[in-house]
Enzyme design. Structure first.
Site, PDB file in Angstrom:
ATOM      1  N   HIS A   1       8.337  36.007 -29.765  1.00 10.24           N
ATOM      2  CA  HIS A   1       9.074  35.117 -28.860  1.00 10.24           C
ATOM      3  C   HIS A   1       9.107  33.700 -29.426  1.00 10.24           C
ATOM      4  CE1 HIS A   1       9.362  38.285 -25.988  1.00 10.24           C
ATOM      5  NE2 HIS A   1       8.100  38.266 -25.606  1.00 10.24           N
TER       6      HIS A   1
ATOM      7  N   LEU B   1      29.536  21.190 -26.768  1.00 13.22           N
ATOM      8  CA  LEU B   1      29.220  22.618 -26.599  1.00 13.22           C
ATOM      9  C   LEU B   1      28.568  22.830 -25.239  1.00 13.22           C
ATOM     10  CD1 LEU B   1      28.729  25.529 -27.876  1.00 13.22           C
ATOM     11  CD2 LEU B   1      26.496  24.665 -28.575  1.00 13.22           C
TER      12      LEU B   1
ATOM     13  N   ASP C   1      17.547  40.031 -28.363  1.00 14.48           N
ATOM     14  CA  ASP C   1      16.573  41.119 -28.181  1.00 14.48           C
ATOM     15  C   ASP C   1      15.875  41.447 -29.497  1.00 14.48           C
ATOM     16  OD1 ASP C   1      15.209  42.975 -26.683  1.00 14.48           O
ATOM     17  OD2 ASP C   1      16.717  44.546 -26.941  1.00 14.48           O
TER      18      ASP C   1
ATOM     19  N   ARG D   1       7.368  42.886 -16.742  1.00  9.79           N
ATOM     20  CA  ARG D   1       6.516  42.942 -17.950  1.00  9.79           C
ATOM     21  C   ARG D   1       5.078  42.557 -17.599  1.00  9.79           C
ATOM     22  NH1 ARG D   1       9.987  41.381 -23.272  1.00  9.79           N
ATOM     23  NH2 ARG D   1      11.736  42.732 -22.760  1.00  9.79           N
TER      24      ARG D   1
ATOM     25  N   GLY E   1       9.722  41.425 -29.589  1.00  7.52           N
ATOM     26  CA  GLY E   1       8.486  42.208 -29.545  1.00  7.52           C
ATOM     27  C   GLY E   1       8.363  43.108 -30.767  1.00  7.52           C
TER      28      GLY E   1
END
Ligand code: IPE
Ligand code: IPE
Ligand code: MG
Length: 244
Positions: free
Chosen positions: A36, A130, A19, A70, A22
């Site tokens: 982003h 992984l 997060d 959004r 923006g």
């Protein structure tokens, strides 16, 4: 190989709420999309570091069921970035032994994205270094609801009374991997935003104000070090767990 001793175990499964993209852009008077885009670089650094540390599973929250709300332009840009990452990054992940899986309802994505996801999952299915799980159009509540429906479909003869956490667990996302040991959320918010709410019942939470595009290897190590300071009791007393 894990770089740590048994006294300081490396989390087997790290989940991350990426997060702050923006806000990273806004601080620089740039469009949110630039944040982003920068976030993709952070993602590569973190995947590499988790591989080095010997983490078995890394689950990244990329797009929530709520993120469709959004502005359309931002959603379009995020979809573009998702497709670009699938096109450009998968072969490198494959070379590095990463097994990629996407969790969430992928039917809402474009045919091109769905095709690339299917191809990437098939290509990397046998890799063991992984497990990289990308949560896209994912919501924890939706996951629980689909699990109940799938359980009922698989056991039409059972009464609802037979439903227990144990019987439901195999129908939830990532039931073949251990639950997250550590959740990292960047960007300063101290909430879970509908991410893996079932699987994170006993996860250790680590919140950092660092915005996702600034997150790097050092920050991963700091989060792991914090995890290593915690005593996980799973409902027992401190005396009980320390005598194990
Ligand atoms: C996280 O960054 C990326 C997604 C949710 C897709 P944000 O876009 O939420 O960034 P902030 O929280 O507005 O800074
Ligand atoms: C959570 O971030 C979802 C992802 C990181 C993909 P949000 O930015 O959507 O969460 P809220 O709205 O602040 O809770
Ligand atoms: Mg946000």
């Amino acid at each position: 190989m894990s770089e740590s001793s048994n006294d300081s175990p490396i989390p087997r499964h790290i989940a991350i709420i990426m997060d702050g993209n923006g806000r990273w852009a806004r601080k620089r008077m740039l469009p949110r999309f630039v944040g982003h885009k920068k976030g993709v670089n952070a993602l590569k650094r973190v995947i590499t570091r988790c591989g080095e540390l010997g983490v078995a599973s890394l689950t990244l929250f990329a797009f929530s069921t709520e993120n469709w709300k959004r502005p359309q332009e931002e959603v379009n840009k995020l979809m573009g970035l998702f497709l670009e990452a699938l096109q450009n990054e998968v072969s490198k992940l494959h070379e590095n032994g990463v097994r990629l899986r996407v969790i969430g309802d992928r039917s809402a994505f474009s045919e091109a994205i769905q095709a690339h996801i299917a191809r990437a999952e098939a290509l990397t299915a046998d890799n063991r270094r992984l497990n990289l799980n990308v949560a896209a159009n994912y919501g924890g509540r939706a996951d629980i609801v689909q699990a109940v429906k799938s359980w009922q479909k698989a056991h039409p003869e059972e009464s609802i009374e037979a439903l227990t956490p144990e019987v439901l667990t195999p129908f939830l996302a990532l039931s073949d991997q251990c639950d997250p040991d550590l959740l990292i959320r960047t960007g300063g918010e101290q909430r879970v935003s509908n991410f893996m709410i079932w699987q994170m019942a006993y996860t250790e939470y680590y919140f950092t104000p660092t915005l996702w595009p600034d997150f790097d290897e050092v920050q991963v190590d700091l989060a792991v070090a914090s995890y290593q300071q915690r005593e996980r009791r799973f409902g027992q007393t401190s005396e009980q767990v320390s005598s194990c």
